[in-house]
Design an enzyme around this catalytic site. Structure first.
Site, PDB file in Angstrom:
ATOM      1  N   TYR A   5       0.862  -1.182   0.000  1.00 25.49           N
ATOM      2  CA  TYR A   5       0.000   0.000   0.000  1.00 25.49           C
ATOM      3  C   TYR A   5       0.891   1.222   0.000  1.00 25.49           C
ATOM      4  CZ  TYR A   5      -3.462   3.416   1.684  1.00 25.49           C
ATOM      5  OH  TYR A   5      -4.280   4.515   1.828  1.00 25.49           O
ATOM      6  N   ASP A  33       9.400   2.921  -0.680  1.00 26.63           N
ATOM      7  CA  ASP A  33       8.365   3.619   0.081  1.00 26.63           C
ATOM      8  C   ASP A  33       8.632   3.325   1.562  1.00 26.63           C
ATOM      9  OD1 ASP A  33       4.700   3.601   0.203  1.00 26.63           O
ATOM     10  OD2 ASP A  33       6.236   4.608   1.409  1.00 26.63           O
ATOM     11  N   LYS A  72       4.782   9.628   8.365  1.00 24.25           N
ATOM     12  CA  LYS A  72       4.620   9.123   9.733  1.00 24.25           C
ATOM     13  C   LYS A  72       5.634   9.724  10.711  1.00 24.25           C
ATOM     14  CE  LYS A  72       2.428   4.940   7.960  1.00 24.25           C
ATOM     15  NZ  LYS A  72       1.055   5.007   8.443  1.00 24.25           N
TER      16      LYS A  72
HETATM   17  C1  LIG Z   1       3.979   2.289   3.193  1.00 24.89           C
HETATM   18  C2  LIG Z   1       2.955   3.379   3.162  1.00 24.89           C
HETATM   19  N1  LIG Z   1       2.995   4.292   2.149  1.00 24.89           N
HETATM   20  C3  LIG Z   1       2.084   5.291   2.084  1.00 24.89           C
HETATM   21  C4  LIG Z   1       1.077   5.408   3.029  1.00 24.89           C
HETATM   22  C5  LIG Z   1       0.089   6.547   2.911  1.00 24.89           C
HETATM   23  O1  LIG Z   1       0.401   7.517   3.879  1.00 24.89           O
HETATM   24  P1  LIG Z   1      -0.730   8.519   4.352  1.00 24.89           P
HETATM   25  O2  LIG Z   1      -1.284   9.200   3.117  1.00 24.89           O
HETATM   26  O3  LIG Z   1      -1.778   7.695   5.069  1.00 24.89           O
HETATM   27  O4  LIG Z   1      -0.003   9.490   5.276  1.00 24.89           O
HETATM   28  C6  LIG Z   1       0.986   4.479   4.092  1.00 24.89           C
HETATM   29  C7  LIG Z   1      -0.139   4.605   5.100  1.00 24.89           C
HETATM   30  N2  LIG Z   1      -0.230   3.560   6.057  1.00 24.89           N
HETATM   31  C8  LIG Z   1      -1.541   3.289   6.591  1.00 24.89           C
HETATM   32  C9  LIG Z   1      -1.396   2.105   7.562  1.00 24.89           C
HETATM   33  N3  LIG Z   1      -1.362   0.876   6.868  1.00 24.89           N
HETATM   34  C10 LIG Z   1      -2.154   4.492   7.226  1.00 24.89           C
HETATM   35  C11 LIG Z   1      -3.337   4.183   8.112  1.00 24.89           C
HETATM   36  C12 LIG Z   1      -4.648   4.541   7.456  1.00 24.89           C
HETATM   37  O5  LIG Z   1      -4.778   4.357   6.214  1.00 24.89           O
HETATM   38  O6  LIG Z   1      -5.539   4.994   8.191  1.00 24.89           O
HETATM   39  C13 LIG Z   1       1.943   3.450   4.153  1.00 24.89           C
HETATM   40  O7  LIG Z   1       1.905   2.523   5.131  1.00 24.89           O
END
Ligand SMILES: Cc1ncc(COP(=O)(O)O)c(CN[C@@H](CN)CCC(=O)O)c1O
Length: 426
Positions: free
Chosen positions: A142, A237, A265
């Site tokens: 993801y 990523d 994060k």
């Molecule tokens: C490897 C990786 N790359 C990009 C993203 C996206 O980041 P954000 O747009 O949520 O800040 C994420 C976001 N992680 C999720 C948890 N699996 C955020 C939690 C959520 O979607 O509420 C990520 O894990």
């Protein structure tokens, strides 16, 4: 009704699914989400006064525990100077300097406001730099919710059963090629079948979003070699792994130098921050230095930079944090394994440092197909049994957990106990 239940009923009339990010809705584990009122150190406190030992830490950022004083102090100081200027500031220069010091492959960096923005921008830059359109991602990974990445996506997308989301056009989907994680041969076949059309390969070097899945020996180096041989950019990523698996992230730990890195994060210390960066020759094509456009009203926001700087400065200056994260992760996963031996269970645990996932399957998990053999109803019952015992896990089988150094040996042992009781119960 509890306060959380009352809030959730009202939220569902105003916000899709009652939440501002799908995985928070507990859809995959049943029951209603608890509404969090505050947090401190290793604990969350919900609206009904329940306390939980916290193993998500806001999906990664709170690696030093909640309300970490140096970060709080930095924000208190920053808000005295107003919140946002939309103009360059000293702190953005300091942040860029610190990131490029901590992550040597990042020679230049651009701040954005989320991991999604970071990966969106990184793939646009890769396409602009190579003049190619296609990208390779891995099933179950993801990279945020940009259209190009909602193809065989993990995290909330698979949790909600929409790994290929409606609304993503066929044209977009055609430019995203997918391969099983850890399958170099599949990547080679995609490259051969799409010669000179692939701009980048993007991956989570250690996957968190199908649950925690580690790269098999040689996989990352194999991708690096394939990219070099075919003029394809390698994008790590590290939104999850960055500044967590090592000061320099997974790329430091595995000794692989990507061409671009996306971050999020931890970089914001709990505030909305993302970043992308990498080779100077690539980043030099980003507007206004070059033609590839990317922008953001609140990018480099001074309050968020203050929080992120305080977090990264602490991590940069305290290598013992990473030793402690290793200790905590090993103590917890060893304890869970010991409990399973006692109970005659043989579920798979994938673990690296402060990231781990207990999969409700006895099959080894090295890709998405393996992860999907997990017994999801059983995971839901396990989640609820842990919540009942005051342990807050990710409400999805397809997520990694994230420890913080605010946890103590005693709290880890409490989690081990809760886990053993929960596995007995379900
Ligand atoms: C490897 C990786 N790359 C990009 C993203 C996206 O980041 P954000 O747009 O949520 O800040 C994420 C976001 N992680 C999720 C948890 N699996 C955020 C939690 C959520 O979607 O509420 C990520 O894990």
């Amino acid at each position: 009704m509890t306060k959380s239940e009352q809030l959730f009923e009202k939220a569902k009339t105003l916000i899709p699914g009652g939440v501002n990010s799908p995985v928070r809705a507990f859809r995959a584990v049943g029951g209603n989400p608890v509404f969090i009122k505050s947090a401190k150190g290793p604990y969350l406190f919900d609206e009904d006064g329940n306390r939980y030992i916290e193993l998500i830490n806001s999906w990664g950022p709170m690696v030093l525990g909640h309300a970490f004083e140096p970060v709080e102090e930095a924000v208190r100081e920053a808000i005295q100077h107003s919140f946002s200027f939309g103009a360059p500031t000293r702190k953005e220069v300091e942040m860029a300097e610190l990131i490029t010091e901590m992550v040597p492959s990042v020679e230049m960096v651009r701040m954005v406001n989320s991991g999604t923005e970071a990966t969106m921008a990184a793939i646009r830059v890769a396409r602009g730099f190579t003049g190619r359109d296609k990208l390779i991602k891995f099933e179950g990974c993801y990279h945020g919710h940009a259209d190009s990445f909602l193809i065989a996506a993990g995290s909330g997308a698979i949790t909600m059963g929409t790994p290929d989301s409606p609304g993503v056009t066929k044209a977009t989907a055609l430019d995203t090629l997918t391969a099983p994680f850890n399958d170099l041969y599949a990547v080679e076949r995609l490259i051969d079948a799409n010669a000179n059309q692939i701009a980048a390969i993007i991956l989570e070097p250690v996957v968190g979003n199908m649950g925690c899945v580690l790269p098999e020996p040689g996989f990352l180096q194999g991708l690096r070699d394939l990219c070099d041989k075919n003029d394809i950019l390698l994008i790590f990523d590290e939104v999850m792994t960055g500044f967590r698996l090592a000061k320099g992230g997974a790329q430091e730990r595995f000794g692989i130098r990507p061409d671009l890195t996306t971050m999020g994060k931890i970089i914001g210390g709990g505030m909305p921050v993302g970043a992308y960066g990498g080779r100077r020759d690539i980043m030099s094509i980003v507007s206004p230095a070059g033609p590839v456009y990317q922008a953001g009203t609140l990018s480099g926001n001074p309050i968020a930079m203050s929080a992120g700087l305080a977090m990264l400065r602490h991590l940069n200056g305290h290598p013992e944090v990473y030793t402690r994260l290793e200790e905590l992760g090993t103590r917890l996963t060893d304890g869970i394994r010991a409990s399973m031996v006692k109970l005659g269970l043989d579920f798979t645990i994938n673990h690296l440092s402060s990231m781990y996932t207990l999969f409700m399957t006895e099959r080894p998990v090295s890709n998405f197909v393996d992860a999907k053999t997990s017994d999801l109803p059983l995971f839901g019952r396990y989640f609820q049994a842990m919540l009942k015992r005051g342990v807050y896990l990710a409400p999805s089988q397809f997520e990694s957990l994230f420890l913080s150094v605010a946890l103590t040996d005693e709290l880890i042992d409490q989690v081990i106990w809760a886990n053993e009781e929960a596995l007995k119960e379900v």
